[in-house]
Motif scaffolding. Structure first.
Motif, PDB file in Angstrom:
ATOM      1  N   ILE A   1     -45.273 -44.397  20.438  1.00  0.00           N
ATOM      2  CA  ILE A   1     -44.824 -43.607  21.585  1.00  0.00           C
ATOM      3  C   ILE A   1     -44.209 -42.281  21.154  1.00  0.00           C
ATOM      4  O   ILE A   1     -44.426 -41.257  21.808  1.00  0.00           O
ATOM      5  CB  ILE A   1     -43.865 -44.410  22.481  1.00  0.00           C
ATOM      6  CG1 ILE A   1     -43.661 -43.668  23.801  1.00  0.00           C
ATOM      7  CG2 ILE A   1     -42.546 -44.712  21.769  1.00  0.00           C
ATOM      8  CD1 ILE A   1     -43.008 -44.498  24.881  1.00  0.00           C
ATOM      9  N   SER A   2     -43.476 -42.251  20.033  1.00  0.00           N
ATOM     10  CA  SER A   2     -42.866 -40.991  19.594  1.00  0.00           C
ATOM     11  C   SER A   2     -43.932 -39.977  19.197  1.00  0.00           C
ATOM     12  O   SER A   2     -43.881 -38.807  19.607  1.00  0.00           O
ATOM     13  CB  SER A   2     -41.910 -41.244  18.430  1.00  0.00           C
ATOM     14  OG  SER A   2     -40.839 -42.067  18.804  1.00  0.00           O
ATOM     15  N   GLY A   3     -44.898 -40.409  18.397  1.00  0.00           N
ATOM     16  CA  GLY A   3     -45.937 -39.494  17.946  1.00  0.00           C
ATOM     17  C   GLY A   3     -46.855 -39.045  19.059  1.00  0.00           C
ATOM     18  O   GLY A   3     -47.196 -37.858  19.166  1.00  0.00           O
ATOM     19  N   SER A   4     -47.287 -39.968  19.912  1.00  0.00           N
ATOM     20  CA  SER A   4     -48.209 -39.592  20.988  1.00  0.00           C
ATOM     21  C   SER A   4     -47.521 -38.691  22.005  1.00  0.00           C
ATOM     22  O   SER A   4     -48.145 -37.759  22.537  1.00  0.00           O
ATOM     23  CB  SER A   4     -48.773 -40.845  21.664  1.00  0.00           C
ATOM     24  OG  SER A   4     -47.755 -41.624  22.250  1.00  0.00           O
ATOM     25  N   ALA A   5     -46.220 -38.935  22.266  1.00  0.00           N
ATOM     26  CA  ALA A   5     -45.485 -38.064  23.181  1.00  0.00           C
ATOM     27  C   ALA A   5     -45.302 -36.672  22.579  1.00  0.00           C
ATOM     28  O   ALA A   5     -45.355 -35.660  23.292  1.00  0.00           O
ATOM     29  CB  ALA A   5     -44.130 -38.682  23.508  1.00  0.00           C
ATOM     30  N   THR A   6     -45.088 -36.604  21.278  1.00  0.00           N
ATOM     31  CA  THR A   6     -44.937 -35.311  20.604  1.00  0.00           C
ATOM     32  C   THR A   6     -46.234 -34.518  20.650  1.00  0.00           C
ATOM     33  O   THR A   6     -46.238 -33.310  20.946  1.00  0.00           O
ATOM     34  CB  THR A   6     -44.505 -35.519  19.147  1.00  0.00           C
ATOM     35  OG1 THR A   6     -43.282 -36.252  19.112  1.00  0.00           O
ATOM     36  CG2 THR A   6     -44.328 -34.195  18.427  1.00  0.00           C
TER      37      THR A   6
END
Length: 386
Positions: A14-19
Motif C-alpha cells: 500500500i505504501s509503494g502503490s500509493a506513492t
C-alpha cells in the motif's frame, strides 16, 4: 534493457502503490517495481485495520489525516476498497489492562481524538458479542477497516491510468548512485535510470540499503492469521485487546479475519510463486482460544483459511520514513511494525513530497532513521490492528 523514468518506486504494497499513484498525479514518469506483485507481502497479509486509536502519539497526526483520506478514497481511485467506518473496540481483560485502556483514552482525548471509555456492562451494551470477562474497553467510532488486496489493486490500477509503468516479477538487485545524484536501479530483467528512488520494501527494507552501510534495526516477526467462512449478522466494530495480541474484524462478505500469536519468524516460507508462510499448530491453537475467549460466538465459526503475516518490527514500533543522504538522498519507508496499512494513503503523499525534495506538511521527525543512533531500552510490543 535500460529505460529512463523520473522515479522508481520499489515495493507494491500500500505504501509503494500509493506513492507511485501520487507521483503520477503530480506529473512524474514513474515505474513501480515488485519482485512478486501487488500486495504480495504485508499489505496482503494484514488485518487491514484503519485506526487512529491505540497508536503512539507520534503517529496520530498521520492516522487522523489518513482517515480523512479514506472517506472518499474509493471514489478518487475509481476502484474498490471495501472501507467500513465501524469503530474500534479495544478490550481490557484484567486490572492491568484496564489501567492501560484508561491511560490510552485519556492520552488520545488530549490529542484531540474522539474516544469513549466503557466499563462493566456498558461494554456489552455497546457490543453484545464481547465476553463477560472483558472489564472495560475503549471505543473510537471513527476507526474501521478495509480490504487490503482490493485497496492496493485500486491504487495500482489508478496509477496505471495516470501513466505509472508496472514491472512485477522483477527482483531489484542493486541501486547505483551517480555523481550529481542520479540513480540506476538494477533488476533481474534490466536497468532503470531515474532521478529518484523510493524504497517501500517492508521486511526486505535492509537489503538494498546495506551497500550504503545503512540498516534499520527491525526484527521480522510472524503473526498467525485466520479467516472464517461467511457468517451472517450485523457488522461489528474491529475488536481487539489492550496488549494487541488478538484482533477480530468482519469483512464486507461476512468472513471474519482474526489474528495474533506473533513470534520471531524462523525464515521458513514456500514460493508459489508468491511467498506463503505457514503458521505452527501451536500458534493456530493459541489464537483460536484467545479469540473464542474474547468473542464466545467464534467457537462455532468455521475456519476457511490460515496463514502467517510477516511484520518488520522496529525496536520502538515506529516506522522509518526518511531521506537518506548517505545513499544519494533516496527515500526509505519501512518498519511499520504491523500497523502501516491505515497510513498508506497519507504515507504515499509524504513519500511523494520527499521524492520531490519538498518538506512534508505532516510531522515526520519521529520517524527519522537517525533516532536509532541513541536508542536504548526494550523493544515495544507489536500491535495487530493494521
Amino acid at each position: 534493457m535500460t529505460m529512463g523514468f523520473d522515479v522508481a518506486v520499489v515495493g507494491a504494497g500500500i505504501s509503494g502503490s500509493a506513492t507511485a499513484y501520487e507521483l503520477a498525479l503530480r506529473g512524474h514518469k514513474v515505474v513501480l517495481i515488485d519482485q512478486y506483485g501487488p500486495a504480495a507481502m504485508a499489505s496482503g497479509w494484514t488485518l487491514a485495520g484503519v485506526r487512529q486509536s491505540g497508536r503512539h502519539l507520534a503517529e496520530v497526526p498521520l492516522a487522523k489525516r489518513a482517515v480523512e483520506l479514506w472517506q472518499d478514497l474509493a471514489e478518487r481511485l475509481d476502484g474498490s476498497t471495501h472501507y467500513r467506518q465501524v469503530g474500534n473496540l479495544r478490550c481490557a481483560r484484567d486490572e492491568g489492562e484496564v489501567q492501560r485502556i484508561r491511560a490510552v483514552v485519556a492520552e488520545h482525548e488530549e490529542a484531540g481524538l474522539e474516544m469513549k471509555l466503557l466499563e462493566g456492562a456498558a461494554v456489552r451494551d455497546a457490543v453484545p458479542v464481547v465476553s463477560e470477562r472483558v472489564l472495560a474497553a475503549s471505543f473510537c467510532p471513527s476507526d474501521g477497516h478495509a480490504d487490503p488486496s482490493a485497496t492496493v489493486g485500486a491504487f495500482v490500477a489508478a496509477g496505471e491510468r495516470h501513466g505509472v509503468v508496472t514491472r512485477f516479477g522483477e527482483r531489484v538487485e542493486g541501486i547505483e548512485v551517480r555523481a550529481g545524484g542520479s540513480k540506476s536501479v538494477r533488476t533481474s530483467a534490466g536497468r532503470y535510470d531515474v532521478s529518484q528512488v523510493v524504497l517501500a520494501t517492508g521486511v526486505h527494507g535492509n537489503e538494498l540499503i546495506a551497500p550504503f552501510d545503512l540498516r534499520v534495526p527491525f526484527e521480522v516477526m510472524s503473526a498467525t492469521m485466520l479467516r472464517s467462512v461467511s457468517t451472517p449478522g450485523e457488522p461489528l466494530p474491529v475488536i481487539g485487546v489492550a496488549n494487541g495480541d488478538t484482533t477480530l474484524r468482519q469483512e464486507v462478505g461476512g468472513e471474519f479475519r482474526f489474528g495474533g500469536g506473533h513470534e520471531t519468524w524462523d525464515g521458513q516460507a514456500q514460493y508459489d510463486p508468491r511467498p506463503q508462510v505457514r503458521p505452527t499448530t501451536d500458534s493456530v491453537l493459541r489464537i483460536l482460544e484467545s479469540v473464542r475467549s474474547l468473542v464466545p460466538m467464534m467457537a462455532n465459526v468455521r475456519v476457511d483459511k490460515v496463514w502467517c503475516g510477516l511484520i518488520d518490527q522496529t525496536v520502538d514500533a515506529l516506522p522509518v520514513i526518511d531521506v537518506l543522504p548517505e545513499a544519494g538522498g533516496l527515500v526509505l519507508a519501512t518498519g511499520f511494525s504491523g500497523h502501516g496499512f491505515c497510513l498508506g494513503p497519507v504515507t504515499g503523499q509524504i513519500l511523494a513530497d520527499l521524492a520531490e525534495g519538498r518538506a512534508t506538511e505532516l510531522p515526520i521527525d519521529p520517524f527519522r532513521l537517525s533516532r536509532f543512533n541513541s536508542h536504548r531500552g526494550h523493544s515495544t510490543p507489536v500491535e495487530l490492528h493494521g
